[in-house]
Scaffold this active site. Structure first.
Site, PDB file in Angstrom:
ATOM      1  N   ARG A 111      -2.216  -0.859   5.306  1.00 42.38           N
ATOM      2  CA  ARG A 111      -3.316  -1.482   4.571  1.00 42.38           C
ATOM      3  C   ARG A 111      -2.864  -2.821   3.986  1.00 42.38           C
ATOM      4  O   ARG A 111      -3.628  -3.787   3.909  1.00 42.38           O
ATOM      5  CB  ARG A 111      -3.796  -0.538   3.460  1.00 42.38           C
ATOM      6  CG  ARG A 111      -4.518   0.701   3.983  1.00 42.38           C
ATOM      7  CD  ARG A 111      -4.816   1.706   2.880  1.00 42.38           C
ATOM      8  NE  ARG A 111      -3.632   2.463   2.462  1.00 42.38           N
ATOM      9  CZ  ARG A 111      -3.600   3.393   1.526  1.00 42.38           C
ATOM     10  NH1 ARG A 111      -4.720   3.675   0.870  1.00 42.38           N
ATOM     11  NH2 ARG A 111      -2.507   4.042   1.224  1.00 42.38           N
ATOM     12  N   CYS A 160       0.867  -1.178   0.000  1.00 38.07           N
ATOM     13  CA  CYS A 160       0.000   0.000   0.000  1.00 38.07           C
ATOM     14  C   CYS A 160       0.906   1.231   0.000  1.00 38.07           C
ATOM     15  O   CYS A 160       1.824   1.302  -0.822  1.00 38.07           O
ATOM     16  CB  CYS A 160      -0.924  -0.014   1.226  1.00 38.07           C
ATOM     17  SG  CYS A 160      -0.045  -0.187   2.807  1.00 38.07           S
TER      18      CYS A 160
END
Lengths: 303, 81
Positions: A268, A263
């Site tokens: 994430r 990410c």
């Protein structure tokens, strides 16, 4: 140890199912009658049943100490995400060193033999990152309370303002597990590897280079974009095993490939690593910790 | 005018940047700055980048161990974000 054996047994059954599946149709991971591959999520009923057990420690991660003081799960301790990152690493937000993680967990009195239950206040994002950190340093039994404080409240449970004190421990991490984290060089070496798939967990605009958060925008060549939020229900819990299997299988992720998640800063990416590796049982998943914050700032990165 | 303050301590990527962008877009015409406090190091790159796209410049000050104050000021001549 029982837990480890259980996980391995379940992983084996998932892999076996995958083999069967590949012989029939595709290499997409299948789950058994809607169950997750590993017993790594706990619910409110489990928390109630295990609250106060000496073998269980609950840690609120993410958020801040002020919010924790205003209300938290009874008996929980607070651990900031900053304690799990390395301030001395030139790439911002990288995983903490073994010594830093040892100090953080010692400070809240966690033992290596305890079941650590992580929870947060939004979408299991911090909990999944912290889970990945603890598994990187090979803490044996880590779980996530699925949904965190919003789910606790949704289920009618009361938050506590009482701070439970725990004696500091002498926590010493295990060795780092290189199989679940990867580096810029490893990523670059595998961009043309047909046995490797890249999962870009950022937004479509970031993926397409329309939302640029480094020197350059775009994505690692060949990446498949499945934003991490696609794995999350509206109340912040993880989607069902069947829904997740359909989501990632439908996007092209197969169990016969290595998968590298990324990410902007590996947070994430850790959430999706958790989904693929722990909930769906994909056998080889690594999170690229440096992610776009490192990759997009390196002029030698192929984009 | 005293800058509006936004405390995103404890928030991790992508939320510090998202909340900052939202706050910048809500600044009034007479507000030229936003002060953000964060303890998430990656936000020191993502927030200035996004703020620049909206016509702001960012000054970063380390205020403590792993804690920073970002003063985000509207560029002269820039219209409301």
């Amino acid at each position: 140890m029982t837990y480890v054996r259980t996980v391995r047994a379940r992983l084996f059954s998932i892999m076996l199912l995958s083999v069967v599946s590949s012989a029939c149709a595709s290499d997409a991971v299948e789950t058994t009658e809607g169950s997750y591959a590993n017993d790594v999520l706990v619910d409110t009923e489990w928390i109630e049943a295990n609250m106060g057990e000496a073998s269980v420690r609950m840690l609120e991660v993410g958020g801040n100490a002020d919010a924790f003081a205003e209300g938290h799960l009874p008996g929980a301790s607070f651990l900031s995400m900053g304690q799990l990152s390395n301030p001395d690493d030139p790439v911002r937000g990288q995983i903490a060193t073994a010594a830093q993680v040892s100090a953080a967990l010692s400070g809240v009195g966690v033992g290596r033999d305890q079941t650590v239950v992580l929870y947060d206040r939004r979408n299991n994002l911090s909990a999944a990152r912290a889970y990945w950190v603890l598994k990187y340093y090979q803490h044996a039994d880590v779980r996530i309370y699925n949904g965190g404080t919003p789910k606790w409240s949704e289920d009618g449970q009361a938050m506590s303002t009482e701070i439970t004190e725990y004696e500091p421990s002498n926590y010493q991490t295990g060795a780092a597990d290189p199989e679940i984290r990867t580096t810029w060089q490893y990523v670059v070496d595998h961009t043309d590897d047909p046995a490797t798939l890249f999962c870009d967990t950022r937004s479509p605009d970031e993926h397409l280079g329309l939302d640029v958060r480094a020197e350059r925008g775009g994505h690692i060549p060949g990446s498949i974009n499945v934003e991490w939020t696609a794995a999350v229900n509206s109340n912040g819990t993880f989607k069902s095993a069947d829904a997740l299997a359909a989501l990632y299988g439908g996007a092209g992720f197969t169990s016969d490939r290595q998968i590298i998640t990324y990410c902007q800063s590996g947070v994430r990416g850790a959430h999706t690593w958790f989904v693929l590796s722990e909930l769906l049982g994909y056998p080889s998943v690594r999170n690229y910790d440096g992610s776009w914050g490192e990759y997009g700032n390196n002029p030698e990165s192929p984009i | 005018m005293t800058p509006r303050k936004l405390d995103v301590r404890g928030e991790i990527c992508p939320y510090p940047m998202m909340r900052t962008v939202s706050a910048l877009k809500k600044l009034g015409e007479d507000e030229r700055a936003l002060e953000v406090v964060t303890d998430h190091p990656p936000a020191l790159e993502t927030i200035p980048t996004q703020a620049a796209r909206l016509g702001f410049q960012t000054d970063i000050e380390e205020t403590g161990a792993s804690e920073w104050r970002l003063v985000i000021t509207r560029n002269e001549g820039e219209a409301e974000a």
